[in-house]
Design an enzyme around this catalytic site. Structure first.
Site, PDB file in Angstrom:
ATOM      1  N   HIS A  70     -16.916 -17.945  35.203  1.00 30.05           N
ATOM      2  CA  HIS A  70     -15.498 -17.818  34.861  1.00 30.05           C
ATOM      3  C   HIS A  70     -14.881 -19.155  34.450  1.00 30.05           C
ATOM      4  O   HIS A  70     -13.727 -19.187  34.005  1.00 30.05           O
ATOM      5  CB  HIS A  70     -14.713 -17.261  36.049  1.00 30.05           C
ATOM      6  CG  HIS A  70     -15.135 -15.884  36.451  1.00 30.05           C
ATOM      7  ND1 HIS A  70     -15.981 -15.629  37.506  1.00 30.05           N
ATOM      8  CD2 HIS A  70     -14.838 -14.670  35.931  1.00 30.05           C
ATOM      9  CE1 HIS A  70     -16.173 -14.327  37.624  1.00 30.05           C
ATOM     10  NE2 HIS A  70     -15.498 -13.729  36.686  1.00 30.05           N
ATOM     11  N   GLU A 122     -10.913 -17.095  35.874  1.00 33.33           N
ATOM     12  CA  GLU A 122     -11.038 -17.305  34.429  1.00 33.33           C
ATOM     13  C   GLU A 122      -9.703 -17.716  33.825  1.00 33.33           C
ATOM     14  O   GLU A 122      -9.621 -18.654  33.023  1.00 33.33           O
ATOM     15  CB  GLU A 122     -11.530 -16.024  33.748  1.00 33.33           C
ATOM     16  CG  GLU A 122     -11.583 -16.135  32.224  1.00 33.33           C
ATOM     17  CD  GLU A 122     -11.799 -14.790  31.537  1.00 33.33           C
ATOM     18  OE1 GLU A 122     -11.221 -14.584  30.451  1.00 33.33           O
ATOM     19  OE2 GLU A 122     -12.553 -13.950  32.079  1.00 33.33           O
TER      20      GLU A 122
END
Length: 273
Positions: A70, A122
């Site tokens: 991420h 993310e």
């Protein structure tokens, strides 16, 4: 019990790449969970001695640290490199793309809208590359935003639904003169979602396998639930026999961080019912 498996499911390209990197670097550590699947993280620890760091401060000089799929915030990455830590970047290429878009658009004086969840790792990483950045989970949030610039650029968390991203875009283009739109939703995510939508309309019950903290797995569950009775599980131990009473066909799909060995165990247990 008859089992039908979705045409697209499980490990995506970015996850496969990250797992391979971790297996090739024994006695290392990941910065944050490499992927959103605790069972696979436990396997990497047991078989390859890949540890898990939760904070930058845990990393020592000469450590080998693998950046999670991420990604991590820009300043955290900078600190690791300044500390003479050996950094192996396993950030998914589909995640580094929005990072670079936000960086470049911010340089060109665009306000940034990220369609995503503000607390997702993310999104935290992508957000760190911009100046005037706004994270919105739905179009309802857009009217409350105050932008620094009169030009807008949009990106999406890679695991979001395209249909909902379009709602964000349509809202913006009706209100601002210049809106740059970047489709950063991963193709594998879209394919998995489409396959889940199709399969869930043809079975009596759906089992969605994946981490409870996985965004893309939750998206699959939400899509599946629209069409039939659905259950989200992490492994075969969570299956309940009562779910399958008066059911003849079971559909199975899995999130992008779910390894094949877990999927197979789930299928084998369902088939025995």
């Amino acid at each position: 019990m008859k089992v039908k498996l979705a045409t697209h499911y499980g490990f995506c390209f970015g996850v496969k790449r990250a797992i391979k990197i971790a297996e090739e670097h024994k006695n290392s550590a990941t910065m944050g969970p490499l992927i959103h699947n605790q069972k696979e993280i436990d396997r990497l620890k047991k078989d390859f001695n890949v540890d898990l760091y939760s904070t930058i401060e845990e990393a020592q000089k000469q450590d080998t640290v693998i950046i999670r799929t991420h990604g991590i915030p820009k300043n955290d990455l900078k600190k690791l490199k300044e500390n003479n830590t050996k950094v192996i970047n396993a950030t998914c290429p589909f995640v580094t793309t929005p990072q670079q878009i936000v960086k470049n658009m911010s340089k060109d004086k665009y306000s940034i809208v990220i369609f995503g969840d503000d607390d997702h790792p993310e999104v935290k990483g992508v957000k760190s590359y911009g100046d005037d950045v706004h994270v919105v989970p739905s179009p309802d949030e857009l009217d409350n935003l105050i932008f620094k610039y009169d030009k807008i650029a949009t990106v999406a968390q890679t695991t979001k639904q395209k249909e909902k991203y379009l709602d964000i875009i349509n809202h913006l283009i009706l209100r601002y003169k210049e809106v740059r739109v970047f489709n950063t939703i991963c193709d594998a995510t879209f394919e998995n979602q489409a396959a889940t939508r199709e399969l869930s309309g043809t079975v009596d019950i759906m089992i969605v396998i994946g981490g409870k903290n996985s965004s893309n797995t939750k998206q699959l569950f939400n899509i599946s639930e629209e069409n039939c009775v659905s259950h989200l599980i992490e492994d075969e131990s969570e299956l309940d026999d009562s779910w399958f009473i008066n059911k003849t066909v079971c559909g199975v799909t899995a999130g992008a961080s779910t390894p094949d060995w877990i999927i197979q165990k789930v299928i084998e247990k369902i088939e025995k019912l």
